[in-house]
Design a protein around this motif. Structure first.
Motif, PDB file in Angstrom:
ATOM      1  N   ARG A 113       0.857  -1.184   0.000  1.00 10.83           N
ATOM      2  CA  ARG A 113       0.000   0.000   0.000  1.00 10.83           C
ATOM      3  C   ARG A 113       0.896   1.239   0.000  1.00 10.83           C
ATOM      4  NH1 ARG A 113      -2.727  -3.500  -1.289  1.00 10.83           N
ATOM      5  NH2 ARG A 113      -4.727  -4.213  -0.416  1.00 10.83           N
ATOM      6  N   ARG A 137      -1.385  -1.474  -4.498  1.00 12.39           N
ATOM      7  CA  ARG A 137      -2.271  -0.335  -4.725  1.00 12.39           C
ATOM      8  C   ARG A 137      -1.552   0.950  -4.319  1.00 12.39           C
ATOM      9  NH1 ARG A 137      -8.196  -2.491  -2.590  1.00 12.39           N
ATOM     10  NH2 ARG A 137      -7.924  -4.667  -3.280  1.00 12.39           N
ATOM     11  N   GLN A 178      -3.249  -0.920  -9.486  1.00  8.92           N
ATOM     12  CA  GLN A 178      -4.282   0.050  -9.155  1.00  8.92           C
ATOM     13  C   GLN A 178      -3.632   1.310  -8.581  1.00  8.92           C
ATOM     14  OE1 GLN A 178      -7.846  -1.320  -7.079  1.00  8.92           O
ATOM     15  NE2 GLN A 178      -7.163  -3.442  -7.329  1.00  8.92           N
TER      16      GLN A 178
END
Length: 206
Positions: free
Chosen positions: A98, A132, A163
């Motif tokens: 992340r 992501r 993403q």
């Protein structure tokens, strides 16, 4: 409208003006808008997302949820140490990455540390890691223009199936952090730019 209101103080009074002046000193200048807009408040979901990097929750004998803190080692990372450990941790990721970044300078077909990081993140994705990224957007009248810097990186990440999106344009994202496998965290002043890696004296924590 368009001015500060100090609860409990008479509007326009000398006491209110003094309080406003003190607040102005605290923030550097008095701006003609609310001191802390509602959308700047940290969201519980975002705070929980970061807490999960160093905590785990589980039931206690009474059945109520409790937080069990894990032992955490902390190291200061400067200059090349940050980039070396960053690549090492991305390359060893097994479950999730992340990324939340103010500036990420990278683009398709370009060389440099940004493109190397895109390649490292893509390598993690190909190993089955859920990757992501959220990058800063540009506020109105923001001279830093984060959107133009980050747009090529968002495109480069998207091109390899990662993403990635800009943060809400109504709020400032000035964070520079990455959480790997929910337990390895690098956070500090390092942007993902050549200047931050090779020129400026940035410091981050691991």
């Amino acid at each position: 409208a368009g001015r500060y209101a100090i609860p409990g103080l008479p509007p326009g009074s000398s006491l209110e003006r003094t309080a406003i002046a003190v607040l102005g000193l605290c923030v550097g200048r008095v701006q003609r808008r609310p001191l802390v807009p509602k959308f700047w408040a940290p969201s519980p979901r975002r705070m929980t997302w970061h807490m999960n990097a160093v905590t785990r929750s589980g039931p206690n004998p009474s059945g109520a949820a409790q937080i069990k803190r894990q032992a955490v080692a902390v190291a200061l990372l400067a200059n090349g140490d940050y980039r070396r450990l960053l690549i090492e941790r991305i390359d060893s990721a097994t479950a999730s990455i992340r990324l939340s970044m103010f500036f990420f300078a990278a683009g398709a077909g370009t060389a440099g540390p940004g493109s190397q990081l895109v390649a490292a993140l893509d390598g993690a994705r190909q190993r089955g890691v859920d990757v992501r990224a959220i990058l800063a957007d540009t506020l109105p009248e923001d001279i830093r223009n984060a959107a133009s810097i980050n747009a090529p990186a968002i495109a480069a990440l998207g091109a390899v199936g990662i993403q990635a999106r800009g943060y809400w344009p109504e709020a400032v994202l000035h964070e520079k952090s990455i959480v790997i496998d929910g337990r390895h965290v690098l956070a500090g002043s390092h942007n993902w730019t050549a200047g931050s890696f090779f020129r400026y004296e940035d410091i981050s924590l691991y």
